[in-house]
Design an enzyme around this catalytic site. Sequence first.
Site, PDB file in Angstrom:
ATOM      1  CB  CYS A   8      30.602  14.279 -16.990  1.00  0.00           C
ATOM      2  SG  CYS A   8      30.696  12.639 -17.639  1.00  0.00           S
ATOM      3  CB  CYS A  62      34.553  13.987 -18.270  1.00  0.00           C
ATOM      4  SG  CYS A  62      33.537  13.620 -19.744  1.00  0.00           S
ATOM      5  CB  CYS A  67      34.842   9.739 -19.335  1.00  0.00           C
ATOM      6  SG  CYS A  67      33.286  10.126 -18.538  1.00  0.00           S
TER       7      CYS A  67
END
Length: 664
Positions: free
Chosen positions: A129, A126, A144
Amino acid sequence: MKTYYITTPIYYVNGEPHIGHAYTTIAADVAARFKRLAGYDVFFLTGTDEHGINIARVAERNGVPPQVWADRIAGQFRQLWQILHISNDDFVRTTEPRHRAVAQHIFERLYRSGDIYLGTYEGWYCPSCESFYQENDLGPDHTCPVHTGRALEWTAEEAYMFRLSAYTDWLLRHIEEHPEAVGPDGPRNEVLSLLRSGLKDIAVSRTTFTWGVPVPFDPKHVIYVWIDALTNYITAAGILDDREKFARYWPADVHLVGKDIVRFHAVIWPIVLHAAGIPVPKRTFAHGWLTFGGQKFSKSLGIILDPAALSREVAAEAGADVDIAVDAVRYFLLREIPFGANGDFSKAALIHRFNADLANDYGNLLNRALPIVERQLGGRIPARGPEEGGDAALRELAAAVAAAIEPAIDRLDFRAALEEIWKILSAGNKYFDEEAPWRVFQAGHVQRGGTILYNTLEAVRVATVLLSPWLPTAAARVWEQLGIDAPLAAQRLPDAARWGGLPEGTRVRPGVPIFPRIETRPAGREQPTGTRGAARALRAPEEAAAAGTASRGGTGMGTISIDDFRKVELRVAEILEAKRVPGADKILELRIKIGDETRSLAAGIAQHYAPEALVGRKIVVVANLEPRRVRGVESQGMLLAASHDGRVVLLGVDGDVPSGTPVS
Ligand code: ME8
């Protein structure tokens, strides 16, 4: 000298600071200020996390180079911390040369020891993140788990890997042997179960973007943002540029974090340090979420509240300055929500705390006592006479409270600490009411009156010392009004909280109320309902006379329309008869006359008035209340009385008017 090193997370510069960041930072600030007060050599660190793909993207969207963007947002964080009176000793930024050097140093050290090795990393990635996720952590359709609905990319890249797996058992044992290493219990158990399920090695470099710290021996890689970020804590402690400082402060006493990042702090970070041969932090403590309408304040969710704007708003409503409103916000956040649990923000609750706790319990006690000192004692704090009445109990309570605060701060239980301090204020108010110094002066007992004022103000002084970490501005102003020469900032515990510290002969300087009450608007759902302590703002008439001031009102309730008020029929009534009710020790049965009409009434005043003292008195009653039975007595109306800290006094009329006269 004992040292105390406390940190906040370094916040991402991908958006403006909001109240969620302020929550952690205020908590850390209170702990830091308290430990300074307790005589510790404190190092309090906060800062900003400025590298990574997200920040590069935000900067690009805003059409500026990432460094320019980072400078701008870091500036906003610094500015907010100034407004909120955050007393950080350093502000670290991951783009500073001193930090880049440390991130590279640690990376290289781990590479040399074989804990970092070159490998390939594949997984669901992701970009928001900057994390890879394992199959069983994913949302539906490979989305995610944090950013709902965001599709993840299956990514394979050459990456330096860190041997996290090799240290699983060590960390498990470490936390089992040092349970205080992670708190509170929920996050600790989460970390323990993660460790018991086994750790995998993690990728600690990236080649897909360049906005980061290059791996020193392989600069096409940048150091993974979390390794870069976590090492800020040793950068600022001086690991490379100030050995003496590092020896003094490291390992950190507390890393304060939100629940979202506890794994990074309580798993990756101690392993990085241990593998590099550096002592690990003593404690990571994760507090809960500040929410609004049940949803987390968050940049990515777009739910934000600017604490500076909130403070300005509260200041305008109170007619106080912003620094006082800032104190109220600092106090509110740590009083309302148990630290560790989630809590919903409500402005009505903030205003309620402002009025009930700060204006009434704290400010008003000072503002009631000082004018009497001024008027009766020429403005000088008297000597303490022999202990009588409630004196010893108040002194003992203050001593017990003073001893309980530091342990509460060490547990990061800010709410318990404030509740303890409030015991002094509540007892101080009760003492002042019960000892009624204005009456004592009226009776000519000047020495005793002086002692009562001394003890009341001593309770205020001790509470002020203890409250100063939460209320830096207000405490300093209370201190000024008390007139004490030694500056508040120079006070040190335990001496400063010892009873009797208020110097005899001090010239008090009564001033304006430090927390002016906020008049609340008509009822909405968010309206505070309590009017706790409202009566206390109403001084007893003799008290007002003794202080040489007029008595003041103010209820803190929402307003009602005149039409609503007109629905209540208030009348003067005369008490014809009063008697006790067998088996009901609080109630008197009254016979009253309203004009030509005679009625019976149950009144909860048996513990405050002898029946025989009531006959012939004129009182005020609500005449159009639905009749009801109270402990067997038919009550055809309700009398009006003021209640004040357990004491009840009847309302009467100031002059002779016939019973039945309407009251409006
Ligand atoms: O995670 N309630 O930065 P970040 C309570 N750069 N606390 C909140 C909150 C809320 N609604 N919202 C944010 C990062 N916080 C990394 C940290 S540290 C080496 C690197 C607070 O800007 C809380 O402390 O996303 C949370 O952990 C932190 O802000 C996340 O800040």
